[in-house]
Design a protein around this motif. Structure first.
Motif, short mmCIF file in Angstrom:
data_model
loop_
_atom_site.label_atom_id
_atom_site.label_comp_id
_atom_site.label_asym_id
_atom_site.label_seq_id
_atom_site.Cartn_x
_atom_site.Cartn_y
_atom_site.Cartn_z
N LEU C 4 49.87 19.97 36.06
CA LEU C 4 50.13 18.56 36.69
C LEU C 4 51.39 17.84 36.34
N ASP C 5 51.68 17.23 35.33
CA ASP C 5 52.56 16.55 34.78
C ASP C 5 53.27 17.02 33.51
N TYR C 189 56.53 26.17 45.87
CA TYR C 189 56.44 24.76 46.09
C TYR C 189 55.11 24.21 46.11
N LEU C 190 54.39 25.03 47.30
CA LEU C 190 53.35 24.76 47.58
C LEU C 190 52.23 24.52 46.61
N TRP C 192 53.08 23.80 43.40
CA TRP C 192 53.36 22.48 42.75
C TRP C 192 53.02 21.11 43.47
N VAL C 193 53.07 21.12 44.61
CA VAL C 193 52.39 20.05 45.56
C VAL C 193 51.10 20.14 45.24
N LEU C 194 50.20 21.23 45.17
CA LEU C 194 48.96 21.22 45.25
C LEU C 194 48.43 20.52 44.02
N ARG C 196 49.96 18.43 42.17
CA ARG C 196 50.28 17.11 42.21
C ARG C 196 49.53 16.05 43.06
N SER C 197 48.59 16.92 43.91
CA SER C 197 47.80 16.06 45.00
C SER C 197 46.38 16.01 44.43
N LYS C 198 45.63 15.19 45.39
CA LYS C 198 44.29 14.74 44.87
C LYS C 198 43.49 16.23 45.14
N THR C 199 44.10 17.23 45.80
CA THR C 199 43.26 18.39 46.01
C THR C 199 43.35 19.37 45.06
N LEU C 230 42.96 29.14 50.88
CA LEU C 230 44.34 28.87 50.41
C LEU C 230 44.75 30.12 49.75
#
Lengths: 308, 239, 369, 303
Positions: C4-5, C189-190, C192-194, C196-199, C230
């Motif tokens: 996450l972070d 990338y996807l 990484w975004v995943l 960081r998102s609510k999903t 996914l």
């Protein structure tokens, strides 16, 4: 207007009648207590109200709307915030992440843009972080912002869980034993916090609690369950002196014990535990023993510090 | 010397501390009752004594022997048996098998039959149903079975957790009476209870609150004070 | 990095050391290491023509690892049937290109869709069948596909295998490696975004406690299915890449061993750790090559009387690695290399992990159902 | 197609399937045993049998620096090897993961499976060979139906072992203790039973059952390659266990025979052109149906 109205809730598990014809009502801005001995069905009632169990019969109405069969995540979106008996959080995540997870339903972007990392996602994330940080500040938990929740003390967890419930932006908050695992000091402090939260957020609450001083101080109205049935209801003092409630807690056939406690035996009071109350009987704060009163005062100072 | 001496006992689950350091002693031949609300640490205490939970700090002495840190096996062999909360009988085994397994740790195989007769003497219901699967028993009968199973190891100290939970007041009284009889027959007893109905049988009463011991005195004395009421229902009810 | 972070550890540089010179001193060794790494990965390895196919495999397995990590690492659902999705993707790509004449680029979309559809079916099953039973049913699912669908005449060109020829501009093995690497980069990338998102948060929440997730307003059913879709799509695309890597897709390559290899590399790599998963995938994809080309080969026939050391060494090392990971080092490779990755990101070198660093430090033992 | 031929098409696979299914049942028994005692699926169960089969062949033929033993002794060595491998698995892999989530343990058993296959590969080699049957010759040889002595031995072994298992669990203290651990571990610890020791014992038993099954199956099928026993029997054995709800010992045995017959019938009667791998598909469908419709199993009930 009643926020929550439960009518004749019944549910069976196998041979066990866990709840039978339980009705209760929570009005706007009220803090309502739900108490009862072990295994009385309190948590079961919570699970029926929040949609985790489907009651066999009876209804749950939220602001006039029948929500009996709505699943839990739908109810959460409607405004039912809840906590769990054994701390319901994502233990491997940090405090901040938990508070953001709790905002899931209120996020300002959809799943699709979240998958691609485009559109409003980053803006929405910033908003959620800001709100999470505000809650951390409010609860005095800013120092654990990036700490894993799993490693924190139980009292901290319980408080943070309350924060998570707040982060769901609830209309009615259902707290299941918010002080379990806390020492007496922490419990008292939490009681003060609940009152502050109600005042500042205009919350309505239904609270399962064993810690009696807390129930007495924060609840406007108390329902008592025993063996899955509603035993009594009323203001805290009314319930406290209700004979059936006393019987339920102290054993159905223990008239000796009851009789003994009813007579104001001076010598018994003198011999009992060191923190037996002093003679002055009037308001509840005054009837607390010295040790307790000191704690309460500290709690109130805390409260002022918070609201300032 | 007391049969059981506990000093500054601390324990908990995982990282969660429950017992904050409690001390008490139980004399041989007496019945001690532990009262307290949900989450006060009563079950934690007896589970720790039985070796199910690790001892974080403090000491458990039984008949002079240090038991802290010992395995449940060593503890039951030393003469401490627990009838656990929620009965926890083996549902797929017959009543007789349940009782026989209770005697697992005994060296004197010859004496097992006699103890079995003794248990059936305490609980004639179990004798009637000895070939029935334990899972088909009623709640009260399962409670009797759990107590009977603990007796099968011929303990010097018998601990019973939540003896009356879920039982009707009448059945609870029956169980209490049998426990008192067991005590009269020479076994020291610790009962964890919420029901005050057990008080007349208690030589010693303990009250726990939030992982600490708030009262330790004679049962008769507790009957006269409002301490229990205060614990369960708060100050106003006690005065 | 991993989750996450990354922990916002304050820069450990005291005021008097924040000068330009010190900054240079701090970053120069790190930059040199990164450049050396980049040279090996981007130039040296793919230009070795014998190694390039293994490098392609590494990238492809990396995508599979990320796909499996979504299910196992984020949602806690064990799939032993990813060989199935992989094979479906491979056949879908080959079949659509060779038989249906679909343009090359579009075959990956079809491969991804095919993987997603089958994964959705598996996901629906997983809603009813959980835990150990799910592991079992996915295993049988993969094995059944290998024996039935992947043997069907029309799909397999009467059993001879379905052709999947790369377009001319990708004939070169080095180029195809870069092509696969680009897919891996997008997948990273996807992923990484995943997270960081609510999903991503919803998946992690429902993995740990479905009731809590529901209380937070998360639709557990929908997100479980989404995780399957996914994962299946990613795995299907990886299968498509594999089809063009080998040029001829035959049914027998998608069996039990492959299913276990996928799970192994993901767990050994480190569940929940993006970098670890890719490293685990690389290890397993290139192990064969490594074993063939070093002194290990010479032990063959000396200690063991057969010449099968290398044939089984991958399984042997993999299995040992798995058991060691589970029993001893639950964080996998991802956990082990964390001191280095932390150092590379500017923190002082320390082998002690930051225990408070959020789900970055996901224990491998948090694999569950 | 005459009705006689049709009947034979059904009868022959039924007989063969029942025999093969008995072996599935034996393996399933071990799976059930381990599930009952520690709530895990052991994916290495069939390969314990594989190891037993290889060790048996090594001793029987004096391969791999081992003495050439008479067949019965070689079989005993094989079975012992199965027990040993199971015990090592329990000690080195399962016990350290005692507090880990069950899925972790299951992944670990899959690791054990791969490790065992690799070890077989190192010692036997990758080229498929053949296993001899333990018992040669035919017990009955008709026009269409042929029953080998090996087949008869399998059925007898199954019968003997099921009776022995039933007696062990109903009559002996140790057997009762194993059941007790599976039903209520806390109470079991409280009466002084060492859960660790019972766990070792359970795995040893499972290894024994797998060893017997592996040797019998290897001899029946003949194919010898690393991992071949797992390829042949793991999924059917699990399906057999699931038939009994993974908790019923008789359920696993009956389930094994049923599964063996279903698989053989599908294999024989569904042409490859219509549906390749019909046997596997039938197993998959059977498993799915049982899990979706009656997760507690068709024959057993969860206790």
């Amino acid at each position: 207007m009643s926020v929550l109205e439960v009518r004749d809730l019944s549910i069976r598990f196998g041979g066990l009648q866990a709840l039978q014809d339980v009705s209760l009502e929570v009005n706007e801005f009220e803090v309502v207590g739900l108490i009862g001995p072990n295994g009385a069905g309190k948590t079961t009632a919570f699970n029926c109200i929040t949609g985790f169990y489907k009651p066999d019969s009876g209804s749950v109405r939220y602001r006039g709307q029948d929500v009996t069969s709505a699943p839990p995540h739908v109810k959460a979106r409607m405004g039912f915030g809840r906590t769990f008996q054994n701390v319901g959080m994502v233990k491997s995540a940090t405090a901040l992440e938990n508070l953001k997870t709790a905002q899931h339903a209120k996020a300002s972007y959809d799943v699709a843009s979240g998958l691609l990392g485009v559109g409003r996602m980053w803006q929405g994330e910033r908003e959620m972080t800001a709100k999470a940080e505000a809650i951390l500040d409010l609860l005095g938990l800013a120092h654990i912002r990036d700490k894993r929740v799993g490693g924190q003390s139980y009292g901290t967890l319980k408080l943070l869980e309350l924060g998570c419930a707040l982060a769901t932006d609830p209309d009615i908050l259902l707290l299941d034993e918010p002080t379990s695992g806390m020492g007496p000091d922490e419990s008292d402090e939490l009681g003060e916090r609940l009152l502050v939260l109600r005042r500042e957020f205009g919350l309505t609450m239904l609270v399962i609690e064993h810690h009696v001083p807390l129930v007495l101080r924060v609840c406007d109205h108390v329902y008592v369950l025993n063996f899955g049935r509603l035993l009594a209801q009323g203001t805290p003092p009314e319930v406290q002196s209700h004979p059936e409630v006393i019987a339920a807690y102290l054993g159905g056939e223990a008239p000796d014990a009851l009789a003994a406690t009813e007579e104001p035996a001076q010598d018994a009071a003198a011999q009992a535990a060191p923190h037996q109350p002093e003679a002055d009987a009037v308001p509840e704060a005054a009837s607390l023993p010295k040790r307790r009163r000191a704690r309460t005062a500290a709690g109130q100072r805390d409260e002022k510090g918070q609201s300032a | 010397m007391s049969l059981l001496e506990i000093q500054e006992l601390r324990t908990g689950y995982g990282a969660l501390p429950v017992l904050q350091g409690i001390s008490f002693a139980v004399e041989e031949g007496t019945t001690a009752v532990v009262f307290g609300l949900n989450g006060a640490g009563k079950t934690t205490t007896v589970n720790c004594l039985a070796g199910l939970l690790p001892v974080w700090g403090g000491e458990i002495r039984f008949d002079g022997q240090v038991l802290s840190g010992k395995s449940p096996k060593a503890i039951v062999e030393a003469g401490l048996a627990l009838a656990p909360e929620g009965r926890r009988v083996w549902p797929g085994l017959s009543v007789l098998k349940n009782l026989e397994l209770g005697a697992w740790s005994r060296k004197d195989r010859g004496g097992v039959g006699a103890t079995l007769e003794q248990v059936f003497g305490y609980f004639p219901r179990l004798d009637e149903r000895k070939d029935q699967l334990a899972g088909t028993l009623s709640g009260g009968e399962q409670q009797m079975l759990a107590i009977g199973r603990a007796i099968m190891s011929r303990p010097r100290l018998l601990m019973i957790d939540e003896a009356s939970l879920g039982l009707s007041p009448k059945l609870a009284q029956t169980v209490f009476e049998v426990v008192s009889q067991i005590n009269d027959d020479g076994t020291t007893v610790i009962i964890v209870e919420q029901n005050v109905g057990v008080l007349p049988y208690a030589d010693q009463a303990l009250i726990m609150e939030k992982g600490t011991l708030t009262y330790d005195g004679s049962g008769a004395e507790l009957e006269r004070t409002g301490e229990l009421r205060r614990t369960y229902l708060g100050e106003a009810a006690a005065s | 990095m991993t989750a996450l972070d990354s922990p916002p550890v304050p820069a450990p540089v005291a005021a008097d050391r924040s000068g330009l010179g010190h900054q240079a001193l701090r970053w120069t060794p790190r930059l040199l290491v990164l450049m050396a790494l980049a040279y090996v990965v981007l130039v040296r390895m793919p230009n070795d023509q014998t190694f390039a196919p293994f490098a392609q495999d590494a990238a492809i397995y990396g995508i599979v690892g990320l796909s499996l990590n979504i299910l196992l690492g984020y949602t806690g659902q064990l799939s032993l049937g990813h060989n199935g999705f992989y094979g479906i993707g491979a056949f879908a790509a080959a079949y659509s290109l060779t038989v249906k004449g679909v343009p090359f680029g579009l075959t990956f979309v079809i491969a991804g869709l095919a993987g997603a559809v089958f994964a959705l079916i598996m996901g629906v099953v997983a809603l009813r069948i959980t835990g150990l039973y799910l592991a079992l049913i996915t295993l049988v699912f993969g094995l059944t596909l290998e024996d039935s669908l992947f043997q069907v005449a029309w799909l397999t060109n009467e059993g001879a295998g379905q052709q999947a020829n790369r377009p001319e501009w990708l004939f070169d093995e080095t180029r195809y490696f870069y092509f696969c690497l680009a897919f891996l980069a997008v997948a990273l990338y996807l992923d990484w975004v995943l997270l960081r998102s609510k999903t991503g948060r919803a998946l992690l929440a429902l993995k740990e406690n479905e009731r809590v997730a529901e209380a937070f307003g998360i639709n557990v059913t929908a997100f479980k299915l989404l995780a399957f879709v996914l994962s299946g799509a990613l795995c299907g695309i990886a299968g498509g890449l594999f089809a063009f890597r080998v040029g001829l897709v035959v049914g027998s390559g998608f069996g039990f061993a492959l299913a276990l290899t996928f799970v192994l590399m993901t767990v050994v790599g480190g569940l929940g750790s993006r970098l670890g998963v890719v490293m685990g995938a690389t290890l397993f994809a290139t192990l064969d090559y490594v074993l063939h080309s070093t002194w290990v080969h010479h032990i063959n026939g000396f200690v063991f009387r057969t010449d099968n050391l290398d044939q089984f060494a991958v399984g042997f090392i993999g299995a040992l690695g798995l058991i060691l990971t589970l029993v001893q080092y639950p964080g996998g490779i991802g956990q082990q290399v964390r001191p280095i990755t932390r150092w590379l990101s500017g923190h002082p070198f320390s082998i002690h992990d930051d225990k408070d660093a959020g789900p970055a430090a996901v224990e491998g033992s948090s694999v569950r159902a | 197609m005459s009705s006689e031929v049709l009947a034979l098409d059904l009868v022959v696979p039924a007989v063969n399937g029942a025999i093969q299914g008995s072996v599935y049942g034996l393996l399933g028994l071990g799976i059930v045993l381990l599930y009952k005692s520690s709530r895990i699926f052991n994916f290495a169960q069939a390969e314990f049998g594989g190891v037993a089969a290889f060790v048996w062949v090594f001793f029987d033929t004096g391969k791999w620096f081992l003495p050439d033993l008479p067949t019965p002794l070689a079989v005993v060595m094989g079975v012992l090897a199965g027990v040993l491998v199971a015990l090592l698995t329990e000690r080195l892999v399962v016990r350290p993961l005692f507090n880990a989530p069950k899925i972790t343990v299951v992944v670990a058993t899959a690791g054990v499976l791969l490790l065992l296959i690799a070890l077989e590969g190192f010692t036997y080699g990758g080229t498929a060979g053949t296993f001899p049957p333990v018992f040669s010759g035919d017990a009955y040889s008709g026009t269409a139906i042929r029953i080998t002595n090996q087949g008869v031995a399998i059925m007898i072994t199954l019968a003997v072992l099921s009776i022995a298992a039933a007696l062990f669990f109903s009559r002996t203290r140790t057997g009762t203790a194993i059941l007790a651990v599976s039903q209520e571990p806390t109470a079991t610890r409280l009466v002084g039973i060492s859960v660790e020791r019972i766990s070792s014992l359970t795995w040893a038993l499972a290894g024994f059952l797998a060893g017997v099954a592996g040797i019998l199956l290897a001899g029946t099928v003949g194919l010898a390659a690393p991992g071949s026993i797992t390829g042949l029997a793991l999924v059917p054995a699990f399906t057999a266990a699931v038939f009994g709800g993974v908790t019923s010992l008789p359920g696993a045995l009956v389930g094994g025979i049923v599964i063996g017959i279903i698989e053989a019938e599908a294999q024989t009667n569904i042409p490859k052109e219509h549906l390749p791998g019909a046997g596997k598909v039938a197993l998959f469908v059977a498993l799915l149906v049982v899990l979706l419709i009656r997760p507690a199993g068709l024959l057993g009930k969860e206790t």
